[in-house]
Design a protein around this motif. Structure first.
Motif, mmCIF file in Angstrom:
data_model
loop_
_atom_site.group_PDB
_atom_site.id
_atom_site.type_symbol
_atom_site.label_atom_id
_atom_site.label_comp_id
_atom_site.label_asym_id
_atom_site.label_seq_id
_atom_site.Cartn_x
_atom_site.Cartn_y
_atom_site.Cartn_z
ATOM 1 N N LYS A 48 0.828 -1.207 0.000
ATOM 2 C CA LYS A 48 0.000 0.000 0.000
ATOM 3 C C LYS A 48 0.861 1.254 0.000
ATOM 4 C CE LYS A 48 -4.203 -1.688 2.196
ATOM 5 N NZ LYS A 48 -5.086 -1.563 3.375
ATOM 6 N N LEU A 49 1.944 1.238 0.750
ATOM 7 C CA LEU A 49 2.845 2.388 0.794
ATOM 8 C C LEU A 49 3.492 2.608 -0.564
ATOM 9 C CD1 LEU A 49 4.284 4.609 2.390
ATOM 10 C CD2 LEU A 49 6.020 2.905 3.005
ATOM 11 N N ARG A 50 3.917 1.530 -1.204
ATOM 12 C CA ARG A 50 4.532 1.654 -2.527
ATOM 13 C C ARG A 50 3.544 2.238 -3.535
ATOM 14 N NH1 ARG A 50 6.930 -3.673 -4.814
ATOM 15 N NH2 ARG A 50 8.242 -3.362 -2.984
ATOM 16 N N THR A 51 2.304 1.773 -3.487
ATOM 17 C CA THR A 51 1.271 2.300 -4.386
ATOM 18 C C THR A 51 1.015 3.775 -4.114
ATOM 19 O OG1 THR A 51 0.245 0.122 -4.447
ATOM 20 C CG2 THR A 51 -1.097 1.973 -5.170
ATOM 21 N N ALA A 52 0.944 4.150 -2.857
ATOM 22 C CA ALA A 52 0.705 5.547 -2.508
ATOM 23 C C ALA A 52 1.868 6.436 -2.949
ATOM 24 C CB ALA A 52 0.486 5.679 -1.001
ATOM 25 N N LEU A 53 3.088 5.951 -2.811
ATOM 26 C CA LEU A 53 4.243 6.744 -3.246
ATOM 27 C C LEU A 53 4.260 6.916 -4.762
ATOM 28 C CD1 LEU A 53 7.047 5.415 -0.883
ATOM 29 C CD2 LEU A 53 5.924 7.643 -0.823
ATOM 30 N N LYS A 54 3.862 5.875 -5.499
ATOM 31 C CA LYS A 54 3.787 6.006 -6.960
ATOM 32 C C LYS A 54 2.722 7.018 -7.359
ATOM 33 C CE LYS A 54 5.447 1.447 -8.283
ATOM 34 N NZ LYS A 54 5.109 0.151 -8.907
ATOM 35 N N GLN A 55 1.581 6.982 -6.682
ATOM 36 C CA GLN A 55 0.524 7.946 -6.979
ATOM 37 C C GLN A 55 0.962 9.352 -6.629
ATOM 38 O OE1 GLN A 55 -2.875 6.526 -4.815
ATOM 39 N NE2 GLN A 55 -3.422 5.011 -6.368
ATOM 40 N N LEU A 56 1.681 9.511 -5.553
ATOM 41 C CA LEU A 56 2.188 10.825 -5.159
ATOM 42 C C LEU A 56 3.192 11.345 -6.172
ATOM 43 C CD1 LEU A 56 2.202 13.040 -2.998
ATOM 44 C CD2 LEU A 56 4.062 11.800 -1.875
ATOM 45 N N ALA A 57 4.036 10.470 -6.676
ATOM 46 C CA ALA A 57 5.022 10.884 -7.675
ATOM 47 C C ALA A 57 4.330 11.325 -8.971
ATOM 48 C CB ALA A 57 5.984 9.747 -7.956
ATOM 49 N N GLN A 58 3.227 10.693 -9.307
ATOM 50 C CA GLN A 58 2.498 11.088 -10.513
ATOM 51 C C GLN A 58 1.791 12.423 -10.330
ATOM 52 O OE1 GLN A 58 -0.120 7.844 -11.329
ATOM 53 N NE2 GLN A 58 1.494 6.558 -12.225
ATOM 54 N N LEU A 59 1.387 12.732 -9.113
ATOM 55 C CA LEU A 59 0.686 13.984 -8.857
ATOM 56 C C LEU A 59 1.607 15.194 -8.794
ATOM 57 C CD1 LEU A 59 -1.922 12.853 -6.184
ATOM 58 C CD2 LEU A 59 -2.321 13.378 -8.579
ATOM 59 N N LYS A 60 2.868 14.974 -8.459
ATOM 60 C CA LYS A 60 3.817 16.092 -8.380
ATOM 61 C C LYS A 60 4.094 16.599 -9.793
ATOM 62 C CE LYS A 60 6.348 14.988 -4.192
ATOM 63 N NZ LYS A 60 7.659 14.658 -3.624
ATOM 64 N N PRO A 61 4.140 17.928 -9.930
ATOM 65 C CA PRO A 61 4.477 18.458 -11.266
ATOM 66 C C PRO A 61 5.935 18.168 -11.578
ATOM 67 C CG PRO A 61 4.278 20.230 -9.666
ATOM 68 C CD PRO A 61 3.869 18.952 -8.967
ATOM 69 N N ALA A 62 6.221 18.017 -12.872
ATOM 70 C CA ALA A 62 7.579 17.747 -13.298
ATOM 71 C C ALA A 62 8.466 18.930 -12.954
ATOM 72 C CB ALA A 62 7.621 17.463 -14.795
ATOM 73 N N GLU A 63 9.678 18.652 -12.563
ATOM 74 C CA GLU A 63 10.601 19.727 -12.181
ATOM 75 C C GLU A 63 10.997 20.536 -13.418
ATOM 76 O OE1 GLU A 63 13.541 19.327 -9.419
ATOM 77 O OE2 GLU A 63 12.552 17.791 -8.248
ATOM 78 N N GLY A 64 11.064 21.815 -13.252
ATOM 79 C CA GLY A 64 11.473 22.680 -14.333
ATOM 80 C C GLY A 64 10.318 23.221 -15.160
ATOM 81 N N SER A 65 9.130 22.698 -14.942
ATOM 82 C CA SER A 65 7.972 23.206 -15.704
ATOM 83 C C SER A 65 7.344 24.340 -14.922
ATOM 84 C CB SER A 65 6.956 22.096 -15.962
ATOM 85 O OG SER A 65 6.401 21.662 -14.737
ATOM 86 N N ASP A 66 6.825 25.342 -15.641
ATOM 87 C CA ASP A 66 6.188 26.482 -15.007
ATOM 88 C C ASP A 66 4.674 26.297 -15.104
ATOM 89 O OD1 ASP A 66 8.625 27.603 -14.499
ATOM 90 O OD2 ASP A 66 8.661 28.738 -16.385
ATOM 91 N N ALA A 67 4.113 25.665 -14.116
ATOM 92 C CA ALA A 67 2.685 25.432 -14.158
ATOM 93 C C ALA A 67 1.960 26.375 -13.245
ATOM 94 C CB ALA A 67 2.371 24.000 -13.749
#
Length: 89
Positions: free
Chosen positions: A70-89
């Motif tokens: 469950k922790l691994r799944t949550a961390l993957k989902q969190l990584a997908q929600l974070k904006p990519a570094e260097g993008s100006d959103a």
């Protein structure tokens, strides 16, 4: 380190159960569903303690593995929600 201390405590309890049983060389009668047997007390104590330990260990490992998944799944989902570094959103 914590798991090592737990294993030492469990081993000590097992040894104490065997010593207690060794001092009591009584024959005990165990009745199960279709049969009945007579066993020495140290054997019964050792087998029951070991069976309980293994059963509890299996349950705890199931919950630990489930929590890690469950922790691994949550961390993957969190990584997908974070904006990519260097993008100006």
């Amino acid at each position: 380190m914590k798991s090592f201390l737990v294993m030492v405590v469990v081993a000590l309890l097992f040894v104490i159960a065997l010593v207690f049983g060794a001092k009591n060389e009584q024959i005990v009668t165990i009745s199960y569903f279709i049969a009945q047997g007579e066993f020495r007390l140290p054997i019964v104590l050792g087998v029951v303690f070991l069976a309980g330990f293994i059963l509890c260990w299996l349950f705890s490992m199931f919950y630990i593995v489930r929590t890690k998944l469950k922790l691994r799944t949550a961390l993957k989902q969190l990584a997908q929600l974070k904006p990519a570094e260097g993008s100006d959103a």
